[in-house]
Design a protein around this motif. Structure first.
Motif, short mmCIF file in Angstrom:
data_model
loop_
_atom_site.label_atom_id
_atom_site.label_comp_id
_atom_site.label_asym_id
_atom_site.label_seq_id
_atom_site.Cartn_x
_atom_site.Cartn_y
_atom_site.Cartn_z
N LYS A 148 0.83 -1.22 0.00
CA LYS A 148 0.00 0.00 0.00
C LYS A 148 0.87 1.27 0.00
O LYS A 148 0.85 2.07 0.95
N PRO A 149 1.60 1.46 -1.07
CA PRO A 149 2.55 2.60 -1.10
C PRO A 149 1.83 3.93 -1.26
O PRO A 149 0.76 4.00 -1.85
N ARG A 150 2.47 4.99 -0.75
CA ARG A 150 1.92 6.34 -0.93
C ARG A 150 2.27 6.89 -2.31
O ARG A 150 1.61 7.79 -2.80
N LEU A 151 3.33 6.34 -2.89
CA LEU A 151 3.74 6.76 -4.23
C LEU A 151 3.90 5.53 -5.11
O LEU A 151 4.55 4.55 -4.73
N LEU A 152 3.28 5.60 -6.28
CA LEU A 152 3.36 4.48 -7.22
C LEU A 152 4.02 5.01 -8.49
O LEU A 152 3.54 5.98 -9.09
N ILE A 153 5.13 4.38 -8.87
CA ILE A 153 5.84 4.80 -10.08
C ILE A 153 5.70 3.68 -11.10
O ILE A 153 6.17 2.56 -10.88
N LEU A 154 5.02 3.97 -12.18
CA LEU A 154 4.72 2.93 -13.17
C LEU A 154 5.25 3.32 -14.53
O LEU A 154 4.92 4.38 -15.06
N ASP A 155 6.07 2.46 -15.08
CA ASP A 155 6.65 2.72 -16.40
C ASP A 155 5.94 1.82 -17.41
O ASP A 155 6.04 0.61 -17.33
N GLU A 156 5.21 2.42 -18.31
CA GLU A 156 4.46 1.69 -19.35
C GLU A 156 3.59 0.58 -18.74
O GLU A 156 3.72 -0.59 -19.11
N PRO A 157 2.70 0.92 -17.81
CA PRO A 157 1.97 -0.15 -17.10
C PRO A 157 0.92 -0.87 -17.93
O PRO A 157 0.42 -1.91 -17.49
N ILE A 158 0.58 -0.34 -19.09
CA ILE A 158 -0.49 -1.03 -19.85
C ILE A 158 0.04 -1.70 -21.11
O ILE A 158 -0.73 -2.27 -21.87
N ASN A 159 1.35 -1.67 -21.29
CA ASN A 159 1.92 -2.35 -22.46
C ASN A 159 1.54 -3.82 -22.44
O ASN A 159 1.76 -4.51 -21.45
N GLY A 160 0.98 -4.30 -23.52
CA GLY A 160 0.70 -5.73 -23.61
C GLY A 160 -0.61 -6.16 -22.97
O GLY A 160 -0.95 -7.34 -23.01
N LEU A 161 -1.33 -5.23 -22.37
CA LEU A 161 -2.61 -5.60 -21.74
C LEU A 161 -3.73 -5.61 -22.78
O LEU A 161 -3.73 -4.81 -23.72
N PRO A 163 -7.82 -5.02 -23.86
CA PRO A 163 -8.68 -3.87 -23.52
C PRO A 163 -9.28 -3.95 -22.12
O PRO A 163 -9.37 -2.96 -21.40
N GLU A 164 -9.70 -5.16 -21.72
CA GLU A 164 -10.29 -5.31 -20.39
C GLU A 164 -9.25 -4.99 -19.31
O GLU A 164 -9.53 -4.30 -18.32
N GLY A 165 -8.03 -5.47 -19.53
CA GLY A 165 -6.94 -5.21 -18.58
C GLY A 165 -6.63 -3.74 -18.49
O GLY A 165 -6.37 -3.21 -17.41
N ILE A 166 -6.67 -3.05 -19.64
CA ILE A 166 -6.39 -1.61 -19.65
C ILE A 166 -7.43 -0.86 -18.82
O ILE A 166 -7.09 0.00 -18.00
N VAL A 167 -8.69 -1.24 -19.00
CA VAL A 167 -9.76 -0.57 -18.23
C VAL A 167 -9.57 -0.86 -16.74
O VAL A 167 -9.69 0.05 -15.90
N GLU A 168 -9.22 -2.11 -16.41
CA GLU A 168 -9.01 -2.48 -14.99
C GLU A 168 -7.91 -1.63 -14.36
O GLU A 168 -8.06 -1.11 -13.26
N VAL A 169 -6.79 -1.50 -15.11
CA VAL A 169 -5.67 -0.71 -14.58
C VAL A 169 -6.08 0.74 -14.41
O VAL A 169 -5.79 1.37 -13.38
N ARG A 170 -6.81 1.26 -15.38
CA ARG A 170 -7.26 2.65 -15.32
C ARG A 170 -8.12 2.87 -14.07
O ARG A 170 -7.91 3.82 -13.31
N LEU A 171 -9.07 1.97 -13.84
CA LEU A 171 -9.95 2.11 -12.68
C LEU A 171 -9.17 1.99 -11.38
O LEU A 171 -9.40 2.71 -10.41
N LEU A 172 -8.21 1.06 -11.38
CA LEU A 172 -7.39 0.84 -10.19
C LEU A 172 -6.58 2.09 -9.85
O LEU A 172 -6.52 2.51 -8.69
N LEU A 173 -6.02 2.71 -10.88
CA LEU A 173 -5.22 3.92 -10.64
C LEU A 173 -6.09 5.04 -10.10
O LEU A 173 -5.70 5.75 -9.16
N LYS A 174 -7.29 5.18 -10.66
CA LYS A 174 -8.19 6.23 -10.18
C LYS A 174 -8.59 5.97 -8.73
O LYS A 174 -8.68 6.89 -7.92
N GLU A 175 -8.84 4.70 -8.42
CA GLU A 175 -9.22 4.32 -7.05
C GLU A 175 -8.09 4.64 -6.07
O GLU A 175 -8.30 5.19 -4.99
N LEU A 176 -6.85 4.30 -6.49
CA LEU A 176 -5.69 4.55 -5.63
C LEU A 176 -5.50 6.04 -5.40
O LEU A 176 -5.21 6.48 -4.28
#
Lengths: 306, 256
Positions: A148-161, A163-176
């Motif tokens: 549960k970090p206070r800072l998340l550093i993500l380099d190209e986090p959606i490469n290779g995902l 469409p469903e995975g991309i949406v999941e990551v997007r929602l997760l980032l917004k939630e965080l």
């Protein structure tokens, strides 16, 4: 307080300058998109933020503390740098267990909680080497999030995902971000960055070209008149004869950027009808982010003034 | 302790762990075959080349000779097997792409390297003890005569050879992280094995670290003649330098 701050951060490899005097500030709770072409210097900068690469010049501070050997806030930082890898012979659970130990996290529930959050329950006992690319990505994110970090550093986090995975990551980032985490996100995929970022930095050839917040982005997007006729080459020639500057777009349509044409498309339509080339398409369009990005990194040459 | 636990966890289900045990367990089994042939005049007659070799080396079918074979296998074969273990523990982080995940953690970089060295030493020691146990069981089952020394002396000699061989894994670890994978350290092991033979044959093995465990084990025909106090100093320094270089490189080098 700035969660990330860099001052004239520079990295040179011999004669090549990978990152050139970049000064950045990322505030608490911000989702900061870092946009650049492949090879623009994004990953080198991220590696310097994480202390993996030593700057040639300049400084990095996380949570107000300099990133050096004495930096002791690594449990406030989660990261995913480029392709997520894991120990292929270990199960998903065991991979996370290794990092629970290295992050010195207490509690039996730490691993199960992050497995649930990243929907990895079905693959808990599957070897990481047998996971699909999408699930390997999830495992990489689980490693980045398990403490549960206070800072998340993500380099190209959606490469290779997918469409469903991309949406999941997007929602997760917004939630965080809604929970107060600060997210620094690099990508070369403009649309995705625009969907999540509150602020956007554009890097090109190692230099920070511009920084924009979401309201500025909308203001910077230009407008143009897009049209098409049955003979666009002839239409270009007629428009030029009447002193109207136009560009033939690679997708086949004609684009007019001068404010007068954008404000009065009816005048252009009348002109083309008069020339026997009535428009089959006539529309005022907003520039998209891709075009803005290309305009920012390759600015048109300034016209000489008399 | 967290770092050591993490390193031990990484060995879970790794086939390579058992492969090293099985590969090295061939030494006591081959030694047993050797002893059986030496103890059976009929079999010795059929294996004339082996008989000649045994005669030249002054080997007889007893416990002392059997443990000498185990020590020699350790002093020469151990360099290869233990070198492989070091290459795997340190090089896998690059081959698996996980090295970058170990660089920005609350567990410091040096601690992770110390833990890797501890696991390397434990793994090699476990292989050595496993072989020793197999050797003891076989020598008991074959009812080999005691020979000229005591069992304690044989075991002591074997364990010292083991310690010398383990100590040579530190430069291999350095080449694994400097070369970012398995290839460089495996190449270095191959070269050291060749040089160990050539240098020892030229008469300078006493001061060449990779010849020293073999010479100490008796492969040169009597360890007390082949090594001296300086041999231990040179090997010790090589080991310490390898350790220090590995820790320093991992702590300060750019990890791109």
């Amino acid at each position: 307080m700035d969660v990330i701050s860099t001052t004239a951060l520079t990295k040179r490899y011999g004669t090549v300058t990978a990152v050139d005097r970049i000064s950045l500030r990322v505030g608490e709770g911000e989702i900061h998109g870092f946009l650049g072409l492949n090879g623009a210097g994004k990953t080198t900068l991220i590696r310097m933020l994480l202390g993996m690469v030593r700057p040639t010049d300049g400084a990095v501070h996380l949570f107000g503390k300099p990133v050096n050997k004495a930096f002791d806030r690594w449990n406030n930082v989660g990261y995913l740098v480029e392709t997520p890898f894991a120990y292929p012979g270990l199960s998903v659970y065991d991979n996370l267990w290794v990092f629970q130990e290295l992050r010195r996290l207490k509690g039996r529930n730490v691993i199960d909680a992050v497995i649930d959050r990243l929907h990895l329950g079905r693959y808990k006992h599957q070897k990481a080497g047998q996971l699909s690319l999408g699930n390997r990505h999830r495992l990489g994110l689980a490693k980045a999030l398990m403490h549960k970090p206070r800072l998340l550093i993500l380099d190209e986090p959606i490469n290779g995902l997918d469409p469903e995975g991309i949406v999941e990551v997007r929602l997760l980032l917004k939630e965080l971000a809604a929970q107060g985490s600060t997210i620094f996100l690099s990508s070369h995929i403009i649309g995705e960055l625009a969907k999540v970022s509150m602020r956007l930095s554009i890097i090109h050839e190692g230099r920070l070209v511009t920084e924009l917040d979401s309201s500025e982005i909308a203001a910077r997007l230009g407008q143009r008149l897009v049209l098409s006729t049955l003979d666009n080459a002839a239409a270009m020639e007629r428009l030029a004869r009447h002193g109207v500057q136009a560009q033939l777009h690679r997708e086949g349509y004609i684009a007019l950027s001068d404010p007068d044409s954008v404000r009065h498309p009816e005048r252009i339509a009348a002109l083309l009808v008069q020339e026997g080339l009535p428009p089959t398409l006539l529309q005022v369009r907003s520039e998209d982010l891709e075009e803005l990005f290309l305009r920012v990194i390759h600015p048109p040459p300034q016209r000489a003034t008399a | 302790m967290n770092a050591i636990r993490a390193e031990l966890l990484k060995l879970r289900g790794a086939t390579v762990v058992w492969a090293t045990f099985v590969a090295f367990a061939l030494a006591p089994l081959m030694g047993a075959v050797f002893m059986w042939i030496m103890g059976d005049p009929e079999a010795l007659g059929r294996a004339s080349a082996l008989g000649t070799k045994a005669e030249v080396m002054g080997i007889t079918a007893d416990r002392g000779a059997y443990f000498l074979i185990l020590s020699q296998a350790m002093g020469i074969g151990g360099i290869m097997v233990f070198g492989f273990v070091a290459s795997w523990i340190f090089g896998r982080e690059y081959s698996d792409g996980t090295a970058k995940d170990l660089l920005a953690l609350p567990t410091g970089r040096a601690r992770i390297i110390h833990a890797k060295f501890i696991v390397y030493a434990l793994w090699c020691l476990a292989i050595a003890l496993c072989n020793l146990l197999i050797g003891l069981v076989i020598s008991q089952l074959m009812d080999l005569p005691a020979g000229s020394g005591t069992l304690v002396r044989y075991v002591q000699h074997y364990l010292i050879t083991t310690a010398l061989t383990i100590a040579l894994g530190t430069p291999i670890a350095f080449f694994a992280i400097r070369g970012k994978g398995y290839l460089a350290p495996l190449g270095v092991i191959g070269l050291t094995l060749v040089f160990a033979q050539v240098v020892a044959a030229a008469g300078f093995g006493t001061y060449f670290p990779w010849s020293m465990p073999g010479l100490y084990s008796g492969a040169g025909g009597g360890h007390d003649l082949a090594v001296n106090a300086w041999s231990f100093v040179v090997l010790g320094l090589t080991s310490v330098l390898g350790y220090a270089a590995t820790v320093r490189y991992w702590r300060v080098a750019d990890q791109g």
